[in-house]
Enzyme design. Structure first.
Site, PDB file in Angstrom:
ATOM      1  NE  ARG A 126      -2.182  -0.961   3.698  1.00 30.90           N
ATOM      2  CZ  ARG A 126      -3.038  -1.200   4.847  1.00 30.90           C
ATOM      3  NH1 ARG A 126      -4.411  -1.336   4.797  1.00 30.90           N
ATOM      4  NH2 ARG A 126      -2.634  -1.231   5.959  1.00 30.90           N
ATOM      5  NE  ARG A 160      -0.315   2.433   8.590  1.00 35.91           N
ATOM      6  CZ  ARG A 160      -1.384   1.873   9.448  1.00 35.91           C
ATOM      7  NH1 ARG A 160      -2.623   2.001   9.017  1.00 35.91           N
ATOM      8  NH2 ARG A 160      -1.207   1.072  10.571  1.00 35.91           N
ATOM      9  NE  ARG A 171       0.362  -3.742  12.843  1.00 35.71           N
ATOM     10  CZ  ARG A 171      -0.541  -3.128  11.981  1.00 35.71           C
ATOM     11  NH1 ARG A 171       0.117  -2.847  10.699  1.00 35.71           N
ATOM     12  NH2 ARG A 171      -1.623  -2.636  12.084  1.00 35.71           N
TER      13      ARG A 171
END
Length: 216
Positions: A126, A160, A171
């Protein structure tokens, strides 16, 4: 109605929460955002949490439950809330249920099911236009002209810091170990629903909406 959205980072919980807010006049509650707001406004619960955090201590579950209860009492939450990011443990789930039993119990817990390798690829590619915020993806949604935003013509893009494969794997591992164990808890209560989180966002929204329709 009150609901919980479950799923690992990048599963699309935030996107679906925003759509539910718009279509059903519900309110998305993020405990992190609520905590920061309560501290900024100098509210008693916020100051209590700040004193603990300043001392290097974790904010206890009972304080987070009181914070959620306080926020839910506000007029804009009359149609119900969408919890995203809480609860993370079975103990938190039990405490939340005890609090909601006095107000309005959960009507649904919706898990966005994902394919982990595909999710890592989806998230790690992204990027966003720095000028207008339009979102793109290296593989699935590249700009029509390389290096130029389709929407505004901007030529600067951002990613990000945590949108990379290694961070995502960390994560996801944390989610598997810490949060996923609450899924059997809600399954045993008969309110767990599963939706294909890898489907197109509109299809996910339609499936989630069908579940919520049965709550009303």
């Amino acid at each position: 109605m009150n609901i919980i959205l479950l799923g690992p980072p990048g599963a699309g919980k935030g996107t679906q929460a925003k759509r539910i807010e718009t279509s059903r006049a519900m309110v998305q509650l993020s405990t992190g955002d609520m905590l920061r707001a309560a501290i900024k406004r100098g509210e008693p619960l916020g100051l209590e949490a700040k004193s603990l955090m300043d001392a290097g201590k974790l904010v206890p579950d009972d304080l987070m439950i009181r914070l959620i209860a306080s926020r839910m009492a506000e007029p804009d939450c009359a149609r119900g809330v969408i919890l995203d990011g809480f609860p993370r443990t079975t103990a938190q789930a039990e405490a939340l249920d005890a609090m909601l039993a006095k107000v309005k119990p959960l009507c649904a817990v919706i898990e966005l099911k994902v394919d982990v390798p595909a999710l890592v690829e989806r998230v790690s590619g992204r990027f966003t236009c720095a000028k207008c915020g339009a979102g793109y993806h290296d593989k699935f949604k590249p700009t029509k002209t390389p290096g130029v935003c389709d929407a505004c013509g901007g030529t600067e893009f951002t990613r990000r810091a945590d949108d990379n494969a290694e961070t995502m794997k960390t994560r996801l591992k944390a989610y598997e170990e810490q949060t996923k164990p609450i899924i059997p808890y809600y399954a045993a209560k008969g309110i767990l629903h599963q939706v294909d989180g890898m489907a197109d966002m509109d299809k996910v929204e339609k499936d989630v909406s069908a579940i919520l329709d049965r709550c009303e």
